[in-house]
Write a protein that holds these residues in place. Sequence first.
Motif, PDB file in Angstrom:
ATOM      1  N   VAL A   1       0.838  -1.205   0.000  1.00 41.10           N
ATOM      2  CA  VAL A   1       0.000   0.000   0.000  1.00 41.10           C
ATOM      3  C   VAL A   1       0.873   1.255   0.000  1.00 41.10           C
ATOM      4  O   VAL A   1       0.655   2.188  -0.766  1.00 41.10           O
ATOM      5  CB  VAL A   1      -0.953   0.002   1.211  1.00 41.10           C
ATOM      6  CG1 VAL A   1      -1.683   1.345   1.317  1.00 41.10           C
ATOM      7  CG2 VAL A   1      -1.960  -1.133   1.106  1.00 41.10           C
ATOM      8  N   ALA A   2       1.878   1.265   0.874  1.00 44.46           N
ATOM      9  CA  ALA A   2       2.769   2.424   0.971  1.00 44.46           C
ATOM     10  C   ALA A   2       3.557   2.627  -0.320  1.00 44.46           C
ATOM     11  O   ALA A   2       3.682   3.754  -0.822  1.00 44.46           O
ATOM     12  CB  ALA A   2       3.721   2.248   2.146  1.00 44.46           C
ATOM     13  N   ALA A   3       4.096   1.551  -0.866  1.00 51.34           N
ATOM     14  CA  ALA A   3       4.917   1.647  -2.077  1.00 51.34           C
ATOM     15  C   ALA A   3       4.099   2.100  -3.280  1.00 51.34           C
ATOM     16  O   ALA A   3       4.561   2.918  -4.087  1.00 51.34           O
ATOM     17  CB  ALA A   3       5.578   0.304  -2.357  1.00 51.34           C
ATOM     18  N   GLU A   4       2.893   1.562  -3.422  1.00 50.81           N
ATOM     19  CA  GLU A   4       2.065   1.931  -4.570  1.00 50.81           C
ATOM     20  C   GLU A   4       1.652   3.397  -4.533  1.00 50.81           C
ATOM     21  O   GLU A   4       1.395   3.998  -5.580  1.00 50.81           O
ATOM     22  CB  GLU A   4       0.828   1.020  -4.628  1.00 50.81           C
ATOM     23  CG  GLU A   4       1.151  -0.403  -5.061  1.00 50.81           C
ATOM     24  CD  GLU A   4      -0.083  -1.286  -5.115  1.00 50.81           C
ATOM     25  OE1 GLU A   4      -1.144  -0.857  -4.583  1.00 50.81           O
ATOM     26  OE2 GLU A   4       0.008  -2.401  -5.679  1.00 50.81           O
ATOM     27  N   GLU A   5       1.598   3.978  -3.360  1.00 54.27           N
ATOM     28  CA  GLU A   5       1.286   5.402  -3.254  1.00 54.27           C
ATOM     29  C   GLU A   5       2.525   6.273  -3.383  1.00 54.27           C
ATOM     30  O   GLU A   5       2.473   7.360  -3.957  1.00 54.27           O
ATOM     31  CB  GLU A   5       0.591   5.683  -1.914  1.00 54.27           C
ATOM     32  CG  GLU A   5      -0.782   5.048  -1.777  1.00 54.27           C
ATOM     33  CD  GLU A   5      -1.441   5.396  -0.449  1.00 54.27           C
ATOM     34  OE1 GLU A   5      -1.014   6.375   0.183  1.00 54.27           O
ATOM     35  OE2 GLU A   5      -2.382   4.673  -0.052  1.00 54.27           O
ATOM     36  N   ALA A   6       3.645   5.802  -2.837  1.00 61.07           N
ATOM     37  CA  ALA A   6       4.851   6.631  -2.775  1.00 61.07           C
ATOM     38  C   ALA A   6       5.657   6.638  -4.068  1.00 61.07           C
ATOM     39  O   ALA A   6       6.150   7.693  -4.494  1.00 61.07           O
ATOM     40  CB  ALA A   6       5.734   6.166  -1.617  1.00 61.07           C
ATOM     41  N   PHE A   7       5.807   5.485  -4.707  1.00 60.25           N
ATOM     42  CA  PHE A   7       6.685   5.400  -5.875  1.00 60.25           C
ATOM     43  C   PHE A   7       6.275   6.343  -7.015  1.00 60.25           C
ATOM     44  O   PHE A   7       7.131   7.031  -7.581  1.00 60.25           O
ATOM     45  CB  PHE A   7       6.783   3.957  -6.377  1.00 60.25           C
ATOM     46  CG  PHE A   7       7.948   3.199  -5.814  1.00 60.25           C
ATOM     47  CD1 PHE A   7       9.118   3.050  -6.532  1.00 60.25           C
ATOM     48  CD2 PHE A   7       7.877   2.640  -4.537  1.00 60.25           C
ATOM     49  CE1 PHE A   7      10.207   2.347  -6.014  1.00 60.25           C
ATOM     50  CE2 PHE A   7       8.947   1.946  -4.003  1.00 60.25           C
ATOM     51  CZ  PHE A   7      10.121   1.790  -4.739  1.00 60.25           C
TER      52      PHE A   7
END
Length: 314
Positions: A59-65
Amino acid sequence: MSEKIQKNDFHECDTEAELSDEQKVEMAKWFLLNSPAGEIQYVAKDIRAVLNDDNVYTVAAEEAFPLYNKSHMLCIQLPDGSGDVLITSFGEIDKNEYLDPRTAQVAIIDHLKQVCKKVRPASDEELPSAYVEDYRCALDAEVMKYVGETYPKGIFAVYCVKGKDAEDEGYNFELVVVISAARHSPQNFCNGSWRSIWNVEFTNDLQMVEMRGSMQVGAHYFEEGNVQFDANHDCKDTTQVQSPDDTALSLVHIIRQHETEYMTSLQKSYLNLSDATFKDLRRKLPVTRTLFPWHNTMQFCLARDISKELGTGK
């Protein structure tokens, strides 16, 4: 009874201290988004290990990247090796689709892996009119010369972000020049990047071109330490609307002038760091107002002085 209450109270405090998944996601995003240039994959690997929860990490990676890739204007090679595409908000068509205006292609990006999966031709609706394209192409050609001379590993793009349907001199439109140059050398414990954005607004009724520039420099050195440098500078300028070729020459001259001045000011700041800034961070003299006698340290013996004060020394 009192023992049970104390245990229950401790259990409640421990539960309150536990972070929720939403909090973990926000913290993970913060670390990912604040990764130095070229280092998000290393940070992501550590974050994933610390979280020990693939669902939260995903969840974090899909939003941050995607946000990181756009803010750092990541350069990604096209699958056929024909060139590169810059990941910027100015070329974003969809969350995973980015226009390469020079080749009139749209790249489909995997943000997490930071690769281009495939490309497709851009549609007519995604491209500017022939009138605007004349100015965009002329500016693209001049910026290519400038970037080739100034940034050994620089990549750039020229987008039309407003008024792409303009058909003649009676319409206003806006181009954006983005320049991205990075030097990644993790094996030598250092990475750096340069990013500049130039909004070029054509106001045909006034026959003027207004420019707004934003330049950003980032560097990270992490051998036996962690030193980061971030600086940015904004500026404005104007010129007259002329033919596409003459306007492009004038615009690139302005870009060159402002970026050179900013680089020169940065170099002066670097020279001043060792001569002034770093020296001001440390005490020039100890509280005794005398220099420490490094040539004769044997005269200082804590054990001997303490023994003397206590009357136990010889």
